[in-house]
Design a protein around this motif. Structure first.
Motif, PDB file in Angstrom:
ATOM      1  N   GLN A  51      52.798  48.181  48.646  1.00 61.96           N
ATOM      2  CA  GLN A  51      51.353  48.010  48.850  1.00 61.96           C
ATOM      3  C   GLN A  51      50.971  48.042  50.328  1.00 61.96           C
ATOM      4  O   GLN A  51      49.800  48.211  50.653  1.00 61.96           O
ATOM      5  CB  GLN A  51      50.872  46.693  48.223  1.00 61.96           C
ATOM      6  CG  GLN A  51      50.947  46.709  46.700  1.00 61.96           C
ATOM      7  CD  GLN A  51      50.430  45.419  46.112  1.00 61.96           C
ATOM      8  OE1 GLN A  51      51.163  44.451  46.005  1.00 61.96           O
ATOM      9  NE2 GLN A  51      49.151  45.385  45.755  1.00 61.96           N
ATOM     10  N   CYS A  88      44.763  43.014  41.232  1.00 64.64           N
ATOM     11  CA  CYS A  88      45.788  43.498  42.150  1.00 64.64           C
ATOM     12  C   CYS A  88      45.096  43.829  43.471  1.00 64.64           C
ATOM     13  O   CYS A  88      44.011  44.419  43.465  1.00 64.64           O
ATOM     14  CB  CYS A  88      46.439  44.756  41.566  1.00 64.64           C
ATOM     15  SG  CYS A  88      47.657  45.525  42.645  1.00 64.64           S
ATOM     16  N   HIS A 130      54.358  41.267  37.573  1.00 66.39           N
ATOM     17  CA  HIS A 130      53.414  42.214  38.190  1.00 66.39           C
ATOM     18  C   HIS A 130      54.019  42.785  39.473  1.00 66.39           C
ATOM     19  O   HIS A 130      53.986  44.002  39.694  1.00 66.39           O
ATOM     20  CB  HIS A 130      52.095  41.472  38.470  1.00 66.39           C
ATOM     21  CG  HIS A 130      51.063  42.262  39.207  1.00 66.39           C
ATOM     22  ND1 HIS A 130      49.831  42.580  38.665  1.00 66.39           N
ATOM     23  CD2 HIS A 130      51.065  42.802  40.461  1.00 66.39           C
ATOM     24  CE1 HIS A 130      49.133  43.287  39.556  1.00 66.39           C
ATOM     25  NE2 HIS A 130      49.857  43.429  40.657  1.00 66.39           N
ATOM     26  N   HIS A 134      55.518  46.729  40.673  1.00 63.76           N
ATOM     27  CA  HIS A 134      55.199  47.512  41.878  1.00 63.76           C
ATOM     28  C   HIS A 134      56.453  48.182  42.445  1.00 63.76           C
ATOM     29  O   HIS A 134      56.408  49.322  42.895  1.00 63.76           O
ATOM     30  CB  HIS A 134      54.600  46.621  42.968  1.00 63.76           C
ATOM     31  CG  HIS A 134      53.122  46.406  42.846  1.00 63.76           C
ATOM     32  ND1 HIS A 134      52.212  47.434  42.883  1.00 63.76           N
ATOM     33  CD2 HIS A 134      52.393  45.279  42.702  1.00 63.76           C
ATOM     34  CE1 HIS A 134      50.985  46.951  42.774  1.00 63.76           C
ATOM     35  NE2 HIS A 134      51.061  45.632  42.658  1.00 63.76           N
TER      36      HIS A 134
HETATM   37 NI    NI Z   1      49.526  44.305  42.472  1.00 69.08          NI
END
Ligand code: NI
Length: 149
Positions: A51, A88, A130, A134
């Motif tokens: 991310q 998210c 979660h 990713h």
């Molecule tokens: Ni996320």
């Protein structure tokens, strides 16, 4: 420490499988510290390295019970089921109902490479799974059954 740019929505880096962390050095520690600051500034409860554009298997989580860092996490056990709203940081403003196991036991390395076990129920299980997704190149929108306002 620094705030890093969060990759958003259809950024293809969010759809790629991340690589194992092999060096537990200062570069990793800076990444983890930056991820934690970035997550907190964005008021999230979890953030995975992809991310912030880094394709490494590293995660930070804080559901309000303290900082958890997971390097090279592996899911050891899951059980039960929970359905609830999820969001998210890579999908600002988007929330949807996602069904996940209610319990997760995860094995991971800490920032020095030492293996440990973390287990969680409810929100912590949701965060663990979660963030693990990713690292596999999966985002929560793949699991949303219903979007909520
Ligand atoms: Ni996320």
């Amino acid at each position: 420490m620094a705030i890093r740019e969060i990759r958003l929505r259809d950024d293809e880096i969010l759809r790629k499988k991340c690589k194992e962390v092999k060096k537990f050095d200062e570069k990793l520690w800076i990444l983890l510290d930056d991820m934690y600051d970035t997550m907190n500034k964005a008021e999230g409860v979890g953030l995975a390295a992809p991310q912030v554009g880094i394709m490494k298997r590293a995660v930070v989580i804080d559901i309000g019970e303290g900082r958890i860092e997971l390097i090279n996490p592996e899911i050891v056990e899951i059980s039960g089921e929970q359905t609830g709203n999820e969001g998210c940081l890579s999908f600002p403003g988007l929330y949807g109902e996602v069904t996940r196991p209610n319990y997760a036991k995860v094995k991971a390395q800490d920032r020095n490479g030492k293996w440990f076990i973390v287990e969680g129920e409810a929100l912590l299980a949701r965060a663990l799974l979660h963030e693990y997704d990713h690292l596999e190149g999966h985002v929560f929108t793949e699991k949303v059954t219903k979007y909520v306002d």
